[in-house]
Scaffold this active site. Structure first.
Site, PDB file in Angstrom:
ATOM      1  N   HIS A  37       0.824  -1.076   0.061  1.00 58.91           N
ATOM      2  CA  HIS A  37       0.100  -0.011   0.160  1.00 58.91           C
ATOM      3  C   HIS A  37       0.887   1.455  -0.133  1.00 58.91           C
ATOM      4  O   HIS A  37       0.626   2.305  -0.663  1.00 58.91           O
ATOM      5  CB  HIS A  37      -0.950   0.013   1.327  1.00 58.91           C
ATOM      6  N   ASP A  43       3.013   5.823  -5.235  1.00 55.68           N
ATOM      7  CA  ASP A  43       3.119   6.330  -7.029  1.00 55.68           C
ATOM      8  C   ASP A  43       2.144   7.386  -7.281  1.00 55.68           C
ATOM      9  O   ASP A  43       1.093   7.320  -7.299  1.00 55.68           O
ATOM     10  CB  ASP A  43       2.362   4.832  -7.353  1.00 55.68           C
ATOM     11  N   ARG A  46      -0.041   7.808 -10.351  1.00 53.74           N
ATOM     12  CA  ARG A  46      -1.211   6.727  -9.968  1.00 53.74           C
ATOM     13  C   ARG A  46      -2.099   7.828  -9.129  1.00 53.74           C
ATOM     14  O   ARG A  46      -3.201   7.887  -9.312  1.00 53.74           O
ATOM     15  CB  ARG A  46      -0.875   5.461  -9.485  1.00 53.74           C
ATOM     16  N   GLY A  70     -12.660  -2.548  -4.160  1.00 52.76           N
ATOM     17  CA  GLY A  70     -11.148  -2.698  -3.837  1.00 52.76           C
ATOM     18  C   GLY A  70     -10.678  -1.441  -3.207  1.00 52.76           C
ATOM     19  O   GLY A  70      -9.792  -1.166  -3.650  1.00 52.76           O
ATOM     20  N   GLU A 121     -18.281  -9.238  -4.820  1.00 50.50           N
ATOM     21  CA  GLU A 121     -19.168 -10.481  -5.158  1.00 50.50           C
ATOM     22  C   GLU A 121     -20.061 -10.717  -4.161  1.00 50.50           C
ATOM     23  O   GLU A 121     -21.346 -11.301  -4.404  1.00 50.50           O
ATOM     24  CB  GLU A 121     -18.293 -11.781  -5.500  1.00 50.50           C
ATOM     25  N   GLU A 146      -4.269 -10.085 -12.343  1.00 49.95           N
ATOM     26  CA  GLU A 146      -4.776 -10.522 -11.122  1.00 49.95           C
ATOM     27  C   GLU A 146      -6.514 -10.343 -11.648  1.00 49.95           C
ATOM     28  O   GLU A 146      -7.349 -10.474 -10.627  1.00 49.95           O
ATOM     29  CB  GLU A 146      -4.356  -9.323 -10.172  1.00 49.95           C
ATOM     30  N   HIS A 294       4.487   2.186 -10.343  1.00 46.47           N
ATOM     31  CA  HIS A 294       4.918   1.045  -9.824  1.00 46.47           C
ATOM     32  C   HIS A 294       4.388  -0.273 -10.901  1.00 46.47           C
ATOM     33  O   HIS A 294       4.944  -1.254 -10.763  1.00 46.47           O
ATOM     34  CB  HIS A 294       4.177   0.755  -8.538  1.00 46.47           C
TER      35      HIS A 294
END
Lengths: 376, 376
Positions: A37, A43, A46, A70, A121, A146, A294
């Site tokens: 993290h 980063d 980002r 997420g 989900e 991923e 990254h």
């Protein structure tokens, strides 16, 4: 005062015989590592892209219901709350969700941001009202490593209003042949002579190893030997899980000068929506010419080198398909195409025939009022 | 030409419930990773120390029988052969031994260097003639991580002539209190404010995590807040496995200026024998003041900070003991000692009483003709 420390740090061991559950467990626990993290928050391209995209488009967030898929430490949720969101549902499957909850409270956003410790989900929207915006930083190496995009697509289908916004809204994968000079100098040619001895047998083994799996490394823009090509574009508003499962792209491109092609470099960019149609959309790019992230770039090292003269045309077919044994991984297949192969239409290779077709198609598009993207 | 690549790179997962065999398997397979060997060969202070120590002391190798314990790619064996060794037995338990054999052949030393693919514990000397020299680069983080020294001791007891030489011949572990400024700035204080938000809850968690296990990181010499102390010295000619299993050292040292102590830095050095008694022995040091190596330094982060004024005396008891569950790991215990605790004799702390005792002991030693080492 006593400090009792056991050095249980062990060599990493890859999991084999992975099952679906195993893959998920390994995936979600890895995110509990706070070092990851720190790397992501540190980063700047980002995190600052998301920050600007969210805070400079307050109208898209003001009084809106937002979902952060997420959420990790919750940084994007904080941006959304700061931009005026009425409510942020922040979903996080790993234990970092507990920390995210603390961070939210520490920053006095507990009335806006609600952190849920589950996979998206398994998430059920309280009072089943749909959301206006889905924000998510779901991108992996070469965009899809991923496969978190699958979860974002599911979240969109279940929870986003028809009039809703995806943040980011578009994503593209690019490919470009490269001489990989930096990589060869540092990691391959090192083995030619080691402290005066001939270690070239190692060089061959290392090279073969490197050819077996995608390499995550930083490629300098000067190491690209032709123009980049789009492998795939995803519109986040309508991309399906099927679209992501497997796709391929065939392209021809021409060498800018006498050079050597040793591999294909993959990278991606993401586009964020803007409230004003007239404004340039904000793009987070991981291209070699952009500030390093990254994600670096992903390199497919070819089994043999290709010598190039200026103007030489080289063709590739690139196929990405989710691994049958672990859907979070991809098989990446690169095929070097022979001269006889048909070029796609349009084609950026620069051969007279392709130039002509491309110009003709562009004119047709302009007549039809379509947007023309030319990255060549 | 097709390049078929599966991205099976997975997040690392630590082995739990390790057994002796598991530990060994994980340890030996990790060395097959050629990246690790590149890192070690690329570590100039490390490899050049061995090169100089061997090639500048040809008399110790000329026509001698040499054993290289854990030869890796075989670089030390090549140095020994180059220095005139009659025979080099190179022992390597990991599969890198196969590559070492190829390298030896490629450099035309196959008549001198013989590579054996086994653990030194299972090795039997052909025609049971003992060896003149044992060379080995067995050092791990804080010297003992991975406990390869145990194997070197066994090799010495079984295979070295009584008149033989160990290369290196001595090794010492040092400890020194530090403010850990660089580490705090980069890895801890980062969490104070992240993109404008209060992430201090993470800071506490990260700090607690870091306190649980030794940190391998580069400490700048300016971050040491007192003089270094020797925790343990090993004479490779007579050290026993028992000596290495568990040991502790108590020391007091005084702060050079107003400062803060946040942890204990551990490092080591190794001494190589020289053919001429008059010459300074060559030392490979991993101290913060020396050129950086892949070992960096090892840091024990203390649970609470200690404020220091110039001249303040701080005492520590440092205990290292092989882990009961995995003998390749160590438990490291650091205890901060109270003012009432008896100081060792001699003691470098600088208090009047200790200064007096130290001077007296040095005078006695000099009268007795002993070598005096003073690192304060």
């Amino acid at each position: 005062m006593k400090s009792n420390i056991t050095d249980e740090s062990d060599e990493s061991s890859d999991c084999s015989d992975t099952t679906e559950t195993d893959c998920n467990t390994s995936y979600f626990t890895s995110y509990e590592n706070l070092e990851v993290h720190r790397l992501m928050l540190n980063d700047r391209p980002r995190t600052e892209s998301y920050r600007h995209a969210i805070l400079q488009n307050r109208a898209l967030f003001q009084d809106k219901i937002v979902m952060d898929v997420g959420c990790g430490t919750g940084i994007l949720s904080l941006f959304a709350a700061e931009a005026g969101a009425r409510k942020v549902f922040s979903i996080e499957a790993s234990n970092i969700s507990l920390i995210a909850r603390d961070i939210v409270r520490q920053n006095n956003f507990q009335n806006i941001i609600e952190v849920f410790s589950c996979q998206v989900e398994d998430f059920i929207l309280p009072n089943s009202e749909k959301v206006d915006v889905i924000i998510s930083e779901w991108m992996g190496f070469y965009l899809l490593h991923e496969s978190m995009l699958d979860s974002v697509i599911l979240a969109r289908d279940r929870f986003l209003k028809d009039s809703g916004t995806m943040f980011p809204s578009k994503a593209s994968i690019y490919a470009c042949p490269s001489n990989l000079n930096g990589f060869y100098e540092q990691e391959i040619d090192f083995w030619d002579t080691v402290h005066g001895y001939d270690f070239s047998v190692v060089k061959q083994i290392v090279l073969q190893n490197k050819q077996q799996s995608p390499q995550i490394l930083s490629v300098d823009n000067s190491e690209l030997v032709a123009g980049p090509e789009i492998v795939k574009q995803f519109n986040l508003m309508n991309v399906t899980v099927e679209d992501v499962k497997q796709f391929q792209s065939k392209f021809f491109t021409s060498s800018m000068e006498k050079n050597i092609c040793r591999g294909i470099v993959l990278w991606f960019d993401c586009e964020f929506p803007t409230e004003l149609k007239s404004e340039n959309s904000l793009i987070l790019s991981t291209a070699p010419r952009c500030p390093p992230t990254h994600w670096k770039q992903t390199v497919i090292v070819l089994p043999t080198e290709i010598s190039l003269q200026a103007g030489d045309v080289i063709g590739f077919n690139i196929k990405l398909s989710q691994s049958a044994t672990n859907h979070r991984h991809y098989n990446i297949q690169v095929e070097v195409l022979s001269d006889e192969e048909d070029h796609p239409m349009p084609c950026n290779c620069g051969l007279a025939r392709c130039k002509l077709i491309k110009t003709f198609m562009q004119e047709q598009d302009e007549l039809d009022g379509n947007e023309v993207i030319d990255i060549s």
